[in-house]
Design a protein around this motif. Sequence first.
Motif, PDB file in Angstrom:
ATOM      1  N   ILE A 145      48.771 -22.492  10.248  1.00 21.16           N
ATOM      2  CA  ILE A 145      47.322 -22.370  10.282  1.00 21.16           C
ATOM      3  C   ILE A 145      46.711 -23.519  11.081  1.00 21.16           C
ATOM      4  CG2 ILE A 145      47.162 -21.158   8.073  1.00 21.16           C
ATOM      5  CD1 ILE A 145      46.324 -23.816   6.782  1.00 21.16           C
ATOM      6  N   ALA A 146      45.484 -23.308  11.533  1.00 19.66           N
ATOM      7  CA  ALA A 146      44.654 -24.386  12.074  1.00 19.66           C
ATOM      8  C   ALA A 146      43.590 -24.693  11.030  1.00 19.66           C
ATOM      9  CB  ALA A 146      44.002 -23.962  13.384  1.00 19.66           C
ATOM     10  N   ILE A 147      43.233 -25.968  10.903  1.00 20.35           N
ATOM     11  CA  ILE A 147      42.231 -26.365   9.916  1.00 20.35           C
ATOM     12  C   ILE A 147      41.015 -26.929  10.647  1.00 20.35           C
ATOM     13  CG2 ILE A 147      41.711 -27.864   7.968  1.00 20.35           C
ATOM     14  CD1 ILE A 147      44.612 -27.739   7.164  1.00 20.35           C
ATOM     15  N   TYR A 148      39.848 -26.374  10.318  1.00 20.84           N
ATOM     16  CA  TYR A 148      38.584 -26.801  10.901  1.00 20.84           C
ATOM     17  C   TYR A 148      37.768 -27.531   9.847  1.00 20.84           C
ATOM     18  CZ  TYR A 148      39.615 -23.678  14.815  1.00 20.84           C
ATOM     19  OH  TYR A 148      40.199 -23.075  15.890  1.00 20.84           O
ATOM     20  N   THR A 149      36.904 -28.415  10.294  1.00 21.45           N
ATOM     21  CA  THR A 149      36.051 -29.161   9.377  1.00 21.45           C
ATOM     22  C   THR A 149      34.594 -29.047   9.801  1.00 21.45           C
ATOM     23  OG1 THR A 149      35.592 -31.358   8.461  1.00 21.45           O
ATOM     24  CG2 THR A 149      36.450 -31.295  10.683  1.00 21.45           C
ATOM     25  N   SER A 150      33.710 -28.846   8.829  1.00 21.27           N
ATOM     26  CA  SER A 150      32.266 -28.770   9.097  1.00 21.27           C
ATOM     27  C   SER A 150      31.569 -29.950   8.431  1.00 21.27           C
ATOM     28  CB  SER A 150      31.695 -27.455   8.567  1.00 21.27           C
ATOM     29  OG  SER A 150      32.234 -26.355   9.284  1.00 21.27           O
ATOM     30  N   TYR A 151      30.523 -30.466   9.072  1.00 19.32           N
ATOM     31  CA  TYR A 151      29.917 -31.714   8.625  1.00 19.32           C
ATOM     32  C   TYR A 151      28.492 -31.816   9.156  1.00 19.32           C
ATOM     33  CZ  TYR A 151      31.708 -32.365  13.305  1.00 19.32           C
ATOM     34  OH  TYR A 151      32.001 -32.168  14.627  1.00 19.32           O
ATOM     35  N   LYS A 152      27.744 -32.770   8.601  1.00 25.23           N
ATOM     36  CA  LYS A 152      26.408 -33.062   9.099  1.00 25.23           C
ATOM     37  C   LYS A 152      26.524 -34.127  10.188  1.00 25.23           C
ATOM     38  CE  LYS A 152      21.773 -34.579   7.771  1.00 25.23           C
ATOM     39  NZ  LYS A 152      20.866 -34.939   6.651  1.00 25.23           N
ATOM     40  N   LYS A 171      24.215 -29.566  11.926  1.00 25.43           N
ATOM     41  CA  LYS A 171      25.590 -29.383  11.455  1.00 25.43           C
ATOM     42  C   LYS A 171      26.534 -29.151  12.634  1.00 25.43           C
ATOM     43  CE  LYS A 171      24.458 -29.425   7.069  1.00 25.43           C
ATOM     44  NZ  LYS A 171      24.444 -28.201   6.272  1.00 25.43           N
ATOM     45  N   GLY A 172      27.784 -29.535  12.456  1.00 25.93           N
ATOM     46  CA  GLY A 172      28.805 -29.327  13.476  1.00 25.93           C
ATOM     47  C   GLY A 172      30.127 -28.913  12.849  1.00 25.93           C
ATOM     48  N   THR A 173      30.982 -28.299  13.648  1.00 20.33           N
ATOM     49  CA  THR A 173      32.325 -27.899  13.213  1.00 20.33           C
ATOM     50  C   THR A 173      33.317 -28.270  14.299  1.00 20.33           C
ATOM     51  OG1 THR A 173      31.511 -26.052  11.872  1.00 20.33           O
ATOM     52  CG2 THR A 173      33.809 -25.961  12.558  1.00 20.33           C
ATOM     53  N   SER A 174      34.424 -28.908  13.910  1.00 15.99           N
ATOM     54  CA  SER A 174      35.446 -29.352  14.857  1.00 15.99           C
ATOM     55  C   SER A 174      36.829 -28.986  14.358  1.00 15.99           C
ATOM     56  CB  SER A 174      35.376 -30.881  15.050  1.00 15.99           C
ATOM     57  OG  SER A 174      34.129 -31.276  15.550  1.00 15.99           O
ATOM     58  N   VAL A 175      37.789 -29.002  15.302  1.00 15.44           N
ATOM     59  CA  VAL A 175      39.192 -28.821  14.935  1.00 15.44           C
ATOM     60  C   VAL A 175      39.683 -30.106  14.288  1.00 15.44           C
ATOM     61  CG1 VAL A 175      41.520 -28.360  15.784  1.00 15.44           C
ATOM     62  CG2 VAL A 175      39.555 -27.240  16.865  1.00 15.44           C
ATOM     63  N   LYS A 242      46.574 -21.012  21.915  1.00 15.40           N
ATOM     64  CA  LYS A 242      46.333 -22.390  22.344  1.00 15.40           C
ATOM     65  C   LYS A 242      44.964 -22.830  21.847  1.00 15.40           C
ATOM     66  CE  LYS A 242      49.279 -22.092  26.457  1.00 15.40           C
ATOM     67  NZ  LYS A 242      49.343 -22.209  27.932  1.00 15.40           N
ATOM     68  N   ILE A 243      44.932 -23.969  21.176  1.00 17.64           N
ATOM     69  CA  ILE A 243      43.689 -24.482  20.595  1.00 17.64           C
ATOM     70  C   ILE A 243      43.381 -25.837  21.208  1.00 17.64           C
ATOM     71  CG2 ILE A 243      42.565 -25.237  18.465  1.00 17.64           C
ATOM     72  CD1 ILE A 243      44.326 -23.281  16.947  1.00 17.64           C
ATOM     73  N   ASP A 244      42.171 -25.998  21.692  1.00 22.37           N
ATOM     74  CA  ASP A 244      41.729 -27.281  22.228  1.00 22.37           C
ATOM     75  C   ASP A 244      41.414 -28.198  21.050  1.00 22.37           C
ATOM     76  OD1 ASP A 244      40.550 -29.455  23.413  1.00 22.37           O
ATOM     77  OD2 ASP A 244      38.918 -28.336  24.365  1.00 22.37           O
ATOM     78  N   PRO A 245      42.181 -29.279  20.855  1.00 18.24           N
ATOM     79  CA  PRO A 245      41.941 -30.157  19.701  1.00 18.24           C
ATOM     80  C   PRO A 245      40.589 -30.850  19.745  1.00 18.24           C
ATOM     81  CG  PRO A 245      43.525 -31.158  21.204  1.00 18.24           C
ATOM     82  CD  PRO A 245      43.303 -29.758  21.688  1.00 18.24           C
ATOM     83  N   ASN A 246      39.930 -30.849  20.917  1.00 15.75           N
ATOM     84  CA  ASN A 246      38.622 -31.487  21.052  1.00 15.75           C
ATOM     85  C   ASN A 246      37.466 -30.485  20.947  1.00 15.75           C
ATOM     86  OD1 ASN A 246      39.753 -34.101  21.575  1.00 15.75           O
ATOM     87  ND2 ASN A 246      40.235 -33.399  23.648  1.00 15.75           N
ATOM     88  N   GLN A 247      37.804 -29.243  20.616  1.00 13.48           N
ATOM     89  CA  GLN A 247      36.776 -28.204  20.539  1.00 13.48           C
ATOM     90  C   GLN A 247      35.780 -28.516  19.419  1.00 13.48           C
ATOM     91  OE1 GLN A 247      38.270 -24.390  19.376  1.00 13.48           O
ATOM     92  NE2 GLN A 247      36.537 -23.277  20.203  1.00 13.48           N
ATOM     93  N   GLN A 248      34.490 -28.337  19.726  1.00 11.33           N
ATOM     94  CA  GLN A 248      33.449 -28.562  18.724  1.00 11.33           C
ATOM     95  C   GLN A 248      32.305 -27.588  18.943  1.00 11.33           C
ATOM     96  OE1 GLN A 248      30.209 -31.418  19.013  1.00 11.33           O
ATOM     97  NE2 GLN A 248      31.077 -32.547  17.279  1.00 11.33           N
ATOM     98  N   ALA A 249      31.778 -27.082  17.847  1.00 12.66           N
ATOM     99  CA  ALA A 249      30.559 -26.271  17.899  1.00 12.66           C
ATOM    100  C   ALA A 249      29.538 -26.941  16.998  1.00 12.66           C
ATOM    101  CB  ALA A 249      30.842 -24.848  17.425  1.00 12.66           C
ATOM    102  N   ASN A 250      28.290 -26.984  17.444  1.00 14.33           N
ATOM    103  CA  ASN A 250      27.234 -27.554  16.607  1.00 14.33           C
ATOM    104  C   ASN A 250      25.916 -26.854  16.890  1.00 14.33           C
ATOM    105  OD1 ASN A 250      25.828 -29.027  18.806  1.00 14.33           O
ATOM    106  ND2 ASN A 250      27.705 -30.260  18.837  1.00 14.33           N
ATOM    107  N   ASP A 251      24.924 -27.169  16.069  1.00 14.73           N
ATOM    108  CA  ASP A 251      23.620 -26.511  16.214  1.00 14.73           C
ATOM    109  C   ASP A 251      22.998 -26.744  17.581  1.00 14.73           C
ATOM    110  OD1 ASP A 251      23.894 -25.708  13.599  1.00 14.73           O
ATOM    111  OD2 ASP A 251      22.714 -27.341  12.769  1.00 14.73           O
ATOM    112  N   LEU A 252      23.316 -27.876  18.200  1.00 14.97           N
ATOM    113  CA  LEU A 252      22.685 -28.208  19.466  1.00 14.97           C
ATOM    114  C   LEU A 252      23.283 -27.426  20.634  1.00 14.97           C
ATOM    115  CD1 LEU A 252      22.347 -32.071  19.034  1.00 14.97           C
ATOM    116  CD2 LEU A 252      20.663 -30.289  18.546  1.00 14.97           C
ATOM    117  N   ASN A 253      24.657 -27.224  20.634  1.00 20.65           N
ATOM    118  CA  ASN A 253      25.224 -26.480  21.761  1.00 20.65           C
ATOM    119  C   ASN A 253      25.269 -24.971  21.510  1.00 20.65           C
ATOM    120  OD1 ASN A 253      27.580 -26.048  20.180  1.00 20.65           O
ATOM    121  ND2 ASN A 253      28.561 -27.875  21.014  1.00 20.65           N
ATOM    122  N   LEU A 254      25.134 -24.554  20.241  1.00 17.16           N
ATOM    123  CA  LEU A 254      25.040 -23.112  19.960  1.00 17.16           C
ATOM    124  C   LEU A 254      23.627 -22.605  20.179  1.00 17.16           C
ATOM    125  CD1 LEU A 254      27.217 -22.622  16.740  1.00 17.16           C
ATOM    126  CD2 LEU A 254      27.751 -21.901  19.059  1.00 17.16           C
TER     127      LEU A 254
END
Length: 260
Positions: A145-152, A171-175, A242-254
């Motif tokens: 599995i891949a584990i993602y984390t969400s945070y403020k 809020k943001g979510t990263s690998v 293939k997963i980019d370990p630096n991938q991030q999604a957040n309210d600002l770029n979404l």
Amino acid sequence: MNRRLLAALLALLLAAAGGGLVLVYAKNADQRALAGAQLAGVWVAQKLVPAGTTLKAAEEQGLLTHTKVSAEAVPAGALEEINAGNRELLALSDVQPGEYVLAARFGTTPPAEKAIEVPAGKLAVSVQLSDPARVGTFVTPGSHIAIYTSYKIKALGDDARSKKINDNDIKGTSVLLDDVLVIGVGTSALAAPAKTDGAAAPAANSTGVLVTVAVPPGDAAKLIHGVANYTLYAALRGSGVKIDPNQQANDLNLFPGTLP
């Protein structure tokens, strides 16, 4: 036989012929799609494979079946073949009907001999996840599995933009970890726990299920920090992903332009 009856019979014959042509076309389309796809052989549990069953016995008893699926659909760690090198390995926990057979589900340690099987050089860390966050019941011991984390998100600084970010609930979510081996789910592990006095296994916590993973010591610190401070979510890996370990999604770029 009058014209109206003949017309009705002719219409029925044409409808039957048209339906047959549609079925033939659909079958040929499926065959063309399979022919164009890259296929891979996988083993699937046809019936329940009890813990302690050897691969050889499971195959001979018809508990496993070999089939071909699209290579993209094969889960990471899937058992590729049964041969002289692995046929005497034992099922370390029950393999349920319909499951893809993962190589890590079989080993040399008999069930009930160890509470859990931790690979050499790694640490076992447990994470409590809800059903959606552990991909329902599809994550099993041996899955990757891949584990993602969400945070403020908090900005460092006293400039106007940092103040706006900190004053809003961004809020943001990263690998967190891109490839982790699962060695236990709830009370089911790569080597099942010993039974004691016929007592029933403890029920899973109503707020989630424990997923135990094996990670290197450095990743253990990341995971434990994530467990203690953030919200975690798991994704079941397929083969070749293939997963980019630096991938991030957040309210600002979404949602660009949402910050006042």
